[in-house]
Design an enzyme around this catalytic site. Structure first.
Site, short mmCIF file in Angstrom:
data_model
loop_
_atom_site.label_atom_id
_atom_site.label_comp_id
_atom_site.label_asym_id
_atom_site.label_seq_id
_atom_site.Cartn_x
_atom_site.Cartn_y
_atom_site.Cartn_z
N PRO A 2 101.80 63.33 56.92
CA PRO A 2 102.31 64.57 57.53
C PRO A 2 102.73 64.36 58.98
O PRO A 2 101.93 63.94 59.81
CB PRO A 2 101.12 65.53 57.45
CG PRO A 2 100.08 64.85 56.63
CD PRO A 2 100.36 63.40 56.67
N GLU A 3 103.97 64.62 59.25
CA GLU A 3 104.47 64.61 60.63
C GLU A 3 105.03 65.99 60.91
O GLU A 3 104.78 66.91 60.13
CB GLU A 3 105.56 63.53 60.78
CG GLU A 3 105.07 62.14 60.40
CD GLU A 3 106.15 61.07 60.50
OE1 GLU A 3 107.06 61.24 61.33
OE2 GLU A 3 106.07 60.08 59.76
#
Length: 276
Positions: A2-3
DNA sequence: ATATGGCCCTGGTTGC
DNA sequence: TGCAACCAGGGCCATA
């Protein structure tokens, strides 16, 4: 992993489900990680509060909480970092609780908000706001920083531009996927010293990064490994990747094989012909 | 101050 | 086929 686009997608979908609801009860796992705030303090702070809204700050998901009975002002914020494998899921209570679940918040609407994280690189914390100051991430926001400020971030820095993009105290929200993809789009070799890049090239990188992040948000993020939003829905940006995890495959622009090296301890993917 | 590298942790992949 | 070794990686911490 997750960014920024994935965290934004999760925050938005969680917000749509839980906004305005009361936290009826709290269950936390017995592990030391992922808790940055003690489990007892966290349980006390969350129980019987109302979730005002949920939003993204860097790679952090912020829950604005209002105290029980409406008596207290904005008393605390619940901070969730997904790490590598963290998930926030909104489920009906009868749906089996997945393995590696570390937090379950029963909500007044009848459903449960669950934090699941196999690798335990994620973090759960409480942020007490003093004088109304909300939680702030460690660096600048890639989507709102001005071009001039973006250029100034890298002035005098000796580390590689890839390592600089990953440094959350400079910009926050960019991780391995979007660092590699934005450098490809800007035509910059990841090994270049950040402080030696011309102003023009940094401006190109800034534009490329913004465009890629915005497009990825539109597509619900990149689903590599097992990322999904609060409804368990995957994203589609991984189909648009030009270099990330494409080692040996032909460059979509020039046809030459994508190369891989390790920079800042991270797999780094680039096209030697298109990126100078 | 700035930069680098080891560490955490589990599941998926690889290799025998 | 089965099992073990290996690897990925965000952030934090110690170290140079």
């Amino acid at each position: 992993m997750p960014e920024l686009p994935e965290v934004e997608t999760v925050a938005n979908s969680v917000n749509a489900h839980v906004r305005g609801q009361q936290i009826v009860s709290v269950w936390l796992s017995r592990y030391k990680e992922p808790f940055k705030t003690s489990r007892t303090e966290m349980t006390e702070a969350l129980t019987a509060t109302r979730i005002e809204k949920v939003y993204r700050e860097g790679k952090h998901i912020v829950f604005d909480l209002h105290g029980p009975g409406g008596a207290a002002r904005k008393s605390a914020q619940w901070i969730v970092h997904l790490g590598m494998t963290g998930r926030l899921l909104v489920s009906a209570p009868e749906v089996p609780v997945p393995k590696h679940t570390h937090a379950v918040l029963a909500l007044s609407g009848g459903r449960e908000l669950r934090f699941v994280d196999a690798r335990r690189f994620g973090r759960l914390a409480l942020h007490r706001s003093e004088g109304g100051a909300g939680f702030r991430g460690p660096g600048r926001e890639p989507l709102t920083i001005s071009p001039e400020d973006f250029v100034a971030l890298f002035r005098g820095r000796k580390l590689s531009i890839k390592a600089a993009l990953l440094n959350q105290t400079l910009l926050h929200g960019v991780g391995n996927i979007y660092a590699d993809e934005s450098l490809f789009r800007a035509g910059i070799r990841p090994t270049r010293a950040a402080g030696k890049l011309s102003r023009e090239r940094l401006l190109r990188l800034h534009a490329a990064l913004k465009e890629i992040l915005q497009k990825a948000i539109k597509l619900g993020g990149s689903s590599v490994s097992d990322y999904v939003d609060a409804d368990g829905v995957a994203g589609f940006f991984q189909l648009e990747h030009n270099v990330y995890l494409r080692t040996g495959e032909p460059c979509r622009v020039c046809g030459r094989p994508i190369r891989r090296l390790v920079l800042a301890g991270r797999g780094t993917h680039y096209c030697a012909h298109c990126q100078k």
